[in-house]
Scaffold this active site. Structure first.
Site, mmCIF file in Angstrom:
data_model
loop_
_atom_site.group_PDB
_atom_site.id
_atom_site.type_symbol
_atom_site.label_atom_id
_atom_site.label_comp_id
_atom_site.label_asym_id
_atom_site.label_seq_id
_atom_site.Cartn_x
_atom_site.Cartn_y
_atom_site.Cartn_z
ATOM 1 N N LYS A 107 0.855 -1.197 0.000
ATOM 2 C CA LYS A 107 0.000 0.000 0.000
ATOM 3 C C LYS A 107 0.888 1.242 0.000
ATOM 4 O O LYS A 107 1.870 1.284 0.759
ATOM 5 C CB LYS A 107 -0.909 -0.017 1.235
ATOM 6 C CG LYS A 107 -1.930 1.120 1.287
ATOM 7 C CD LYS A 107 -2.835 1.010 2.512
ATOM 8 C CE LYS A 107 -3.930 2.060 2.520
ATOM 9 N NZ LYS A 107 -4.840 1.944 3.686
ATOM 10 N N SER A 128 -9.933 2.233 2.705
ATOM 11 C CA SER A 128 -8.986 2.907 1.854
ATOM 12 C C SER A 128 -8.002 1.987 1.135
ATOM 13 O O SER A 128 -7.432 2.392 0.130
ATOM 14 C CB SER A 128 -8.179 3.913 2.675
ATOM 15 O OG SER A 128 -7.332 3.266 3.599
ATOM 16 N N SER A 154 -10.361 0.119 6.962
ATOM 17 C CA SER A 154 -9.697 0.245 5.663
ATOM 18 C C SER A 154 -9.021 -1.021 5.155
ATOM 19 O O SER A 154 -8.581 -1.055 4.002
ATOM 20 C CB SER A 154 -8.662 1.367 5.713
ATOM 21 O OG SER A 154 -9.281 2.613 5.571
#
Lengths: 493, 95
Positions: free
Chosen positions: A77, A157, A181
């Site tokens: 990420k 997210s 997330s």
């Protein structure tokens, strides 16, 4: 077929030399090349570094050496600082930021031989539940509704992480979870995700959103893969003052413990009036699966649940406004000049931050400002104590809780509500565990009537991820979720 | 509680985010909605409840007061948007 590998089976095949790390990495890089122009799950690809690392991994494997993840292609990420590789947080303000240091979590994965194929897309500064707030464009969920080509959101997210794993572009990905997330995008994309106990993984080098909530965790095809990753990612780190000095167990070994004699709590407040019928039905199915495997089902109450979301938004936005004050255009990141230092700050932050980030900084600044602090921030911190007590009291009666992960399946890009509060409601089932700091996992449990995945969530005691792996694995075996999304590396175009 | 445009402009000033008048209007509407929604917390009885500051799992640690990471001047400066030699630069602050 390479795209049938899970992380665990690829690890075993690499050790037996049934496949080389070079072949494994090249095949995944080729799939990224083929599919990611459309999915947009990567912000930055690092194929050259990955190929180099794969050669080195093969040298080690040939000698019977190499760590637990030697030769395994992962995605990171783009919120984890990676030395020498651009790290953007999906924001214009960091679009050219190249960290001179490595986050502890990614350093741990590297130490164990994992190979990064690049940096994955996310909501800007991890603020969002759709991945549509990214400054680098939204991510397309590889799943489709039956008979429709509508672009669905991957959740957020960690939307790039979830989409890349679901599409078979990587064997696992790192995520971060502040209020859901990891778990919500895992649910939307039909994969497994683990939010560990707060303090289990170091936050050092993870770009901060809300420091009292942010926690890194693994996202992969199943919980075994997550267990292998978490064992590498977790551990004490002197560079994070909230890191907890506690030995990391062998999570993979916990998978087959079963749930015989365990008590599973069903929190009645999660059965909201507007919970879609098929999600309620899937939840009942999960209850039946655990019961059949020998667990005792206990009704419990978490009375402050409805206050979770507003408490979360006050706490998270206050912390965000403080954390994001560092982006001032002086020491790193984007700069827009002005006639004075204040003008420089204002112009830089106006140009560098997107709409959702600005809205959250403004709200956070407001709830912390003189005259409002007690009414909003201090009050929210007190309600947070009550929310945590709800969990601790429930754990006097039960070993874990079972709930749905999200109140819906993936929705289309153009179905995103315009009212921010409606978007925030996506996190209604995930936020309370974040506020309490307890661990939680999401596993894919079925498809809804339109053909998109739905997840179930297990929430556990502090540092008892092992019980969640054991019970989650029971759910996985019962659900035998083997569906694949429409857009997948293993499907030739 | 109402958030008028003047208040939003003041918050934006505190946060050092430049906003146009139109943007102030948009954010005012959004922020009012969100603030109205979080005010449901006023229903909760918080008498004698202590604020939660962190999860209480980690304990404060002391370490020796020695340099553990240093001599990285070039690294620190490597992302400077503008610099002069070994210094970050900003517009003139003192007349």
């Amino acid at each position: 077929m390479v795209f049938d590998y899970t992380l665990a089976s690829a690890r075993d095949a690499l050790r037996k030399r049934e496949i080389s790390a070079v072949e494994l990495v090249n095949t995944h890089l080729e799939a990224i090349e083929r599919l990611d122009g459309r999915l947009n799950s990567f912000i930055t690809r690092t194929p050259d570094q990955a190929r180099e690392a794969a050669k080195a991994a093969d040298d080690l494997l040939a000698k019977g050496e190499g760590g637990a993840l030697c030769g395994i292609p992962l995605g990171i990420k783009d919120l984890f600082a990676t030395e020498g590789v651009r790290t953007t947080a999906a924001s214009h303000i960091l679009e050219n930021f190249v960290p001179p240091y490595e986050s502890t979590v990614t350093a741990n994965l590297k130490r164990d031989g994992a190979i990064s194929l690049g940096k994955l897309n996310l909501d800007e500064f991890a603020m969002g539940s759709t991945n549509l707030t990214s400054a680098f464009g939204g991510v397309e969920n590889p799943w489709k509704r039956q008979g429709s080509d509508a672009r669905l959101v991957p959740g957020g997210s960690s939307g790039g992480s979830a989409a890349a794993v679901a599409a078979g572009l990587v064997l696992g990905a790192t995520g971060t979870d502040t209020g859901g997330s990891i778990r919500q995008p895992a649910s939307f994309c039909g994969i497994a995700g683990v939010k560990p106990t707060y303090g289990r993984c170091s936050r050092f080098g993870t770009i901060a959103f809300a420091s009292s909530l942010d926690q890194a965790g693994p996202m992969a095809k199943n919980l075994r893969d997550c267990a292998i990753m978490l064992e590498s990612m977790a551990g004490f780190d002197a560079k994070d003052s909230t890191s907890v000095d506690k030995a990391v167990p062998n999570y993979e070994a916990a998978l087959d413990r079963g749930v015989k004699g365990m008590r599973v709590g069903i929190p009645k407040e999660y059965r909201t009036d507007n919970l879609p019928e098929e999600i309620a039905a899937l939840w009942d199915q999960g209850i039946a699966w655990l019961k059949d495997a020998g667990a005792e089902i206990v009704d419990v109450s978490l009375p402050h649940t409805k206050y979770g979301l507003p408490t979360y938004y006050i706490a998270a936005l206050a912390e965000a406004s403080s954390n994001l004050a560092r982006y001032d255009g002086v020491r790193y990141g984007k700069r827009v000049t002005g006639p004075s230092l204040d003008a420089l700050y204002e112009a830089t932050r106006a140009a560098g931050f997107g709409d959702e980030v600005k809205r959250r900084i403004l709200l956070g600044t407001h709830v912390l400002s003189s005259g409002y602090y007690d009414a909003y921030y201090l009050r929210a911190q007190k309600v947070r104590t009550l929310l945590q007590r709800d969990f601790l009291q429930a754990y006097e009666k039960v070993d874990m809780l079972l709930t749905p992960t999200a109140p819906s399946g993936a929705f289309a890009w153009d179905e995103k509500p315009t009212d921010p509060v409606q978007v925030y409601l996506n996190d209604v089932f995930t936020v309370p565990a974040s506020l309490a700091g307890v661990p939680a996992v999401s596993v894919p449990a079925g498809l809804d009537s339109t053909g998109v995945p739905l997840g179930l969530q297990l929430i556990g005691r502090f540092f008892d991820e092992e019980t969640l792996f054991a019970a989650g694995h029971v759910l996985e075996k019962s659900a035998s979720f083997s569906h694949r999304p429409t857009l997948h590396a293993g499907v030739s175009a | 509680m109402s958030l008028d445009a003047k208040k939003v402009a003041r918050i934006a000033r505190l946060a050092r985010i430049g906003l146009s008048d139109d943007e102030v209007q948009t954010y005012q509407k959004d922020m009012e909605g969100i603030i109205g929604w979080v005010e449901q917390l006023n229903e909760v009885d918080i008498t004698d409840v202590p604020p939660m500051v962190g999860t209480g799992l980690a304990t404060a640690r002391l370490r020796d007061d020695i340099v553990t990471d240093g001599e990285r001047r070039d690294d620190v400066l490597s992302n400077a948007p503008e610099r002069e030699g070994l210094f970050f630069t900003v517009p003139k602050v003192v007349e």
